[in-house]
Design a protein around this motif. Structure first.
Motif, PDB file in Angstrom:
ATOM      1  N   ALA A   1       0.831  -1.211   0.000  1.00 55.11           N
ATOM      2  CA  ALA A   1       0.000   0.000   0.000  1.00 55.11           C
ATOM      3  C   ALA A   1       0.862   1.256   0.000  1.00 55.11           C
ATOM      4  O   ALA A   1       0.642   2.185  -0.794  1.00 55.11           O
ATOM      5  N   VAL A   2       1.853   1.302   0.870  1.00 53.01           N
ATOM      6  CA  VAL A   2       2.690   2.499   0.996  1.00 53.01           C
ATOM      7  C   VAL A   2       3.597   2.661  -0.223  1.00 53.01           C
ATOM      8  O   VAL A   2       3.726   3.761  -0.768  1.00 53.01           O
ATOM      9  N   TYR A   3       4.231   1.590  -0.669  1.00 58.28           N
ATOM     10  CA  TYR A   3       5.155   1.705  -1.803  1.00 58.28           C
ATOM     11  C   TYR A   3       4.435   2.123  -3.089  1.00 58.28           C
ATOM     12  O   TYR A   3       4.966   2.915  -3.866  1.00 58.28           O
ATOM     13  N   ILE A   4       3.240   1.631  -3.311  1.00 55.84           N
ATOM     14  CA  ILE A   4       2.499   2.041  -4.514  1.00 55.84           C
ATOM     15  C   ILE A   4       2.111   3.511  -4.409  1.00 55.84           C
ATOM     16  O   ILE A   4       2.221   4.264  -5.376  1.00 55.84           O
ATOM     17  N   TYR A   5       1.680   3.934  -3.224  1.00 56.03           N
ATOM     18  CA  TYR A   5       1.342   5.340  -3.037  1.00 56.03           C
ATOM     19  C   TYR A   5       2.561   6.237  -3.253  1.00 56.03           C
ATOM     20  O   TYR A   5       2.454   7.323  -3.825  1.00 56.03           O
ATOM     21  N   LYS A   6       3.738   5.789  -2.826  1.00 57.27           N
ATOM     22  CA  LYS A   6       4.955   6.594  -2.953  1.00 57.27           C
ATOM     23  C   LYS A   6       5.375   6.785  -4.418  1.00 57.27           C
ATOM     24  O   LYS A   6       6.104   7.724  -4.722  1.00 57.27           O
ATOM     25  N   ILE A   7       4.929   5.915  -5.316  1.00 64.16           N
ATOM     26  CA  ILE A   7       5.258   6.063  -6.745  1.00 64.16           C
ATOM     27  C   ILE A   7       4.746   7.402  -7.262  1.00 64.16           C
ATOM     28  O   ILE A   7       5.458   8.148  -7.923  1.00 64.16           O
ATOM     29  N   ARG A   8       3.503   7.684  -6.966  1.00 68.23           N
ATOM     30  CA  ARG A   8       2.881   8.947  -7.370  1.00 68.23           C
ATOM     31  C   ARG A   8       1.845   9.276  -6.301  1.00 68.23           C
ATOM     32  O   ARG A   8       0.827   8.614  -6.200  1.00 68.23           O
ATOM     33  N   LYS A   9       2.108  10.275  -5.529  1.00 67.69           N
ATOM     34  CA  LYS A   9       1.264  10.603  -4.384  1.00 67.69           C
ATOM     35  C   LYS A   9      -0.017  11.291  -4.831  1.00 67.69           C
ATOM     36  O   LYS A   9      -0.156  12.503  -4.732  1.00 67.69           O
ATOM     37  N   ASN A  10      -0.951  10.470  -5.293  1.00 71.05           N
ATOM     38  CA  ASN A  10      -2.276  10.986  -5.630  1.00 71.05           C
ATOM     39  C   ASN A  10      -3.327   9.951  -5.235  1.00 71.05           C
ATOM     40  O   ASN A  10      -2.996   8.849  -4.813  1.00 71.05           O
ATOM     41  N   ARG A  11      -4.567  10.320  -5.366  1.00 73.17           N
ATOM     42  CA  ARG A  11      -5.671   9.465  -4.901  1.00 73.17           C
ATOM     43  C   ARG A  11      -5.738   8.143  -5.670  1.00 73.17           C
ATOM     44  O   ARG A  11      -6.037   7.107  -5.081  1.00 73.17           O
ATOM     45  N   VAL A  12      -5.456   8.151  -6.959  1.00 73.05           N
ATOM     46  CA  VAL A  12      -5.516   6.930  -7.769  1.00 73.05           C
ATOM     47  C   VAL A  12      -4.488   5.922  -7.271  1.00 73.05           C
ATOM     48  O   VAL A  12      -4.802   4.747  -7.062  1.00 73.05           O
ATOM     49  N   PHE A  13      -3.262   6.364  -7.046  1.00 74.17           N
ATOM     50  CA  PHE A  13      -2.221   5.462  -6.578  1.00 74.17           C
ATOM     51  C   PHE A  13      -2.464   5.047  -5.120  1.00 74.17           C
ATOM     52  O   PHE A  13      -2.102   3.935  -4.724  1.00 74.17           O
ATOM     53  N   GLU A  14      -3.068   5.920  -4.352  1.00 75.73           N
ATOM     54  CA  GLU A  14      -3.433   5.556  -2.981  1.00 75.73           C
ATOM     55  C   GLU A  14      -4.427   4.398  -3.002  1.00 75.73           C
ATOM     56  O   GLU A  14      -4.241   3.394  -2.299  1.00 75.73           O
ATOM     57  N   ILE A  15      -5.466   4.521  -3.809  1.00 78.90           N
ATOM     58  CA  ILE A  15      -6.487   3.463  -3.902  1.00 78.90           C
ATOM     59  C   ILE A  15      -5.885   2.186  -4.482  1.00 78.90           C
ATOM     60  O   ILE A  15      -6.171   1.082  -4.000  1.00 78.90           O
ATOM     61  N   MET A  16      -5.030   2.329  -5.512  1.00 76.51           N
ATOM     62  CA  MET A  16      -4.359   1.144  -6.061  1.00 76.51           C
ATOM     63  C   MET A  16      -3.525   0.465  -4.975  1.00 76.51           C
ATOM     64  O   MET A  16      -3.490  -0.773  -4.889  1.00 76.51           O
ATOM     65  N   GLY A  17      -2.862   1.239  -4.154  1.00 77.48           N
ATOM     66  CA  GLY A  17      -2.075   0.685  -3.057  1.00 77.48           C
ATOM     67  C   GLY A  17      -2.928  -0.099  -2.077  1.00 77.48           C
ATOM     68  O   GLY A  17      -2.562  -1.192  -1.642  1.00 77.48           O
ATOM     69  N   TYR A  18      -4.086   0.463  -1.734  1.00 79.21           N
ATOM     70  CA  TYR A  18      -4.998  -0.241  -0.828  1.00 79.21           C
ATOM     71  C   TYR A  18      -5.446  -1.569  -1.440  1.00 79.21           C
ATOM     72  O   TYR A  18      -5.464  -2.591  -0.762  1.00 79.21           O
ATOM     73  N   VAL A  19      -5.834  -1.528  -2.713  1.00 79.53           N
ATOM     74  CA  VAL A  19      -6.331  -2.746  -3.371  1.00 79.53           C
ATOM     75  C   VAL A  19      -5.247  -3.814  -3.417  1.00 79.53           C
ATOM     76  O   VAL A  19      -5.478  -4.975  -3.060  1.00 79.53           O
ATOM     77  N   VAL A  20      -4.050  -3.428  -3.838  1.00 80.36           N
ATOM     78  CA  VAL A  20      -2.947  -4.397  -3.903  1.00 80.36           C
ATOM     79  C   VAL A  20      -2.597  -4.886  -2.492  1.00 80.36           C
ATOM     80  O   VAL A  20      -2.333  -6.075  -2.284  1.00 80.36           O
ATOM     81  N   GLY A  21      -2.618  -3.999  -1.512  1.00 82.69           N
ATOM     82  CA  GLY A  21      -2.350  -4.396  -0.135  1.00 82.69           C
ATOM     83  C   GLY A  21      -3.364  -5.402   0.390  1.00 82.69           C
ATOM     84  O   GLY A  21      -2.999  -6.391   1.020  1.00 82.69           O
ATOM     85  N   VAL A  22      -4.650  -5.159   0.121  1.00 87.48           N
ATOM     86  CA  VAL A  22      -5.703  -6.092   0.559  1.00 87.48           C
ATOM     87  C   VAL A  22      -5.534  -7.446  -0.130  1.00 87.48           C
ATOM     88  O   VAL A  22      -5.620  -8.499   0.521  1.00 87.48           O
ATOM     89  N   LEU A  23      -5.274  -7.433  -1.429  1.00 90.08           N
ATOM     90  CA  LEU A  23      -5.067  -8.694  -2.146  1.00 90.08           C
ATOM     91  C   LEU A  23      -3.826  -9.423  -1.623  1.00 90.08           C
ATOM     92  O   LEU A  23      -3.825 -10.644  -1.449  1.00 90.08           O
ATOM     93  N   SER A  24      -2.782  -8.670  -1.352  1.00 90.07           N
ATOM     94  CA  SER A  24      -1.532  -9.239  -0.852  1.00 90.07           C
ATOM     95  C   SER A  24      -1.725  -9.893   0.518  1.00 90.07           C
ATOM     96  O   SER A  24      -1.352 -11.051   0.727  1.00 90.07           O
ATOM     97  N   VAL A  25      -2.301  -9.157   1.452  1.00 89.51           N
ATOM     98  CA  VAL A  25      -2.483  -9.703   2.795  1.00 89.51           C
ATOM     99  C   VAL A  25      -3.444 -10.886   2.778  1.00 89.51           C
ATOM    100  O   VAL A  25      -3.240 -11.868   3.507  1.00 89.51           O
ATOM    101  N   THR A  26      -4.457 -10.832   1.955  1.00 83.91           N
ATOM    102  CA  THR A  26      -5.411 -11.938   1.882  1.00 83.91           C
ATOM    103  C   THR A  26      -4.722 -13.211   1.390  1.00 83.91           C
ATOM    104  O   THR A  26      -4.871 -14.281   1.987  1.00 83.91           O
ATOM    105  N   GLY A  27      -3.932 -13.098   0.331  1.00 86.05           N
ATOM    106  CA  GLY A  27      -3.227 -14.263  -0.197  1.00 86.05           C
ATOM    107  C   GLY A  27      -2.152 -14.778   0.737  1.00 86.05           C
ATOM    108  O   GLY A  27      -2.069 -15.976   1.027  1.00 86.05           O
ATOM    109  N   ILE A  28      -1.323 -13.873   1.224  1.00 88.83           N
ATOM    110  CA  ILE A  28      -0.210 -14.274   2.099  1.00 88.83           C
ATOM    111  C   ILE A  28      -0.715 -14.909   3.390  1.00 88.83           C
ATOM    112  O   ILE A  28      -0.209 -15.949   3.829  1.00 88.83           O
ATOM    113  N   MET A  29      -1.715 -14.310   4.003  1.00 87.17           N
ATOM    114  CA  MET A  29      -2.198 -14.848   5.277  1.00 87.17           C
ATOM    115  C   MET A  29      -2.962 -16.153   5.089  1.00 87.17           C
ATOM    116  O   MET A  29      -2.966 -16.998   5.986  1.00 87.17           O
TER     117      MET A  29
END
Length: 173
Positions: A91-119
């Motif tokens: 979530a944080v690394y994707i947001y840091k690529i481009r600090k805007n709302r689109v990348f923030e939301i993309m970060g959340y989505v990838v983070g949720v998918l990541s934690v769901t799969g890993i856990m």
């Protein structure tokens, strides 16, 4: 930001996150060991404001304090930490690529998918050993585990998305 201010803020965020861990409740009655608490919002917020390492530091301090104050369950705390890291980093690394709302939301989505799969995978490995139950019983729990992580970290994402910008302005200088 001054180093002392940053350290103090990390301490305050850690303490608040620890307190939020005490506000826990199960999402699925059939798997009441999976308890939602809003404590991962503050490490995520710290990661967005200061950087991923500071977010992980808040997460680590929160988990260690909760372990000492209440839990005593090192496996549960380790799993909580693994979940937090596997959500926070993407979530944080994707947001840091481009600090805007689109990348923030993309970060959340990838983070949720990541934690769901890993856990889900991590629970397949840990639960049979820790609870001493057969793999067939563990597999029955996987939909709850995946659903829990998706719901928990989606809620954390929404809350962080609502407060991040306002809180970040406090630390601008």
């Amino acid at each position: 930001m001054k180093k002392a201010t940053r350290i103090a803020t990390i301490g305050i965020m850690s303490a608040l996150a620890t307190g939020l861990m005490f506000l826990e409740f199960p999402i699925f009655p059939a798997a009441n060991f999976l308890k939602f608490d809003p404590s991962d919002i503050l490490p995520l917020l710290s990661g967005f404001i200061f950087g991923p390492l500071d977010g992980i530091l808040v997460l680590l301090i929160k988990d260690l304090l909760f372990y000492l104050l209440k839990s005593g369950d090192i496996v549960g705390i380790a799993m909580n930490f693994a979940a937090g890291v596997s959500f926070l980093l993407p979530a944080v690394y994707i947001y840091k690529i481009r600090k805007n709302r689109v990348f923030e939301i993309m970060g959340y989505v990838v983070g949720v998918l990541s934690v769901t799969g890993i856990m889900t995978v991590l629970n397949m490995l840990v639960v049979p050993l820790y609870w001493k139950i057969p793999m067939s019983e563990t597999v029955k729990l996987l939909p709850y585990i995946a659903g829990f992580n998706a719901i928990k970290f989606s809620i954390d994402s929404v809350v962080n998305g609502l407060i991040r910008e306002r809180i970040s302005k406090i630390f601008e200088n």
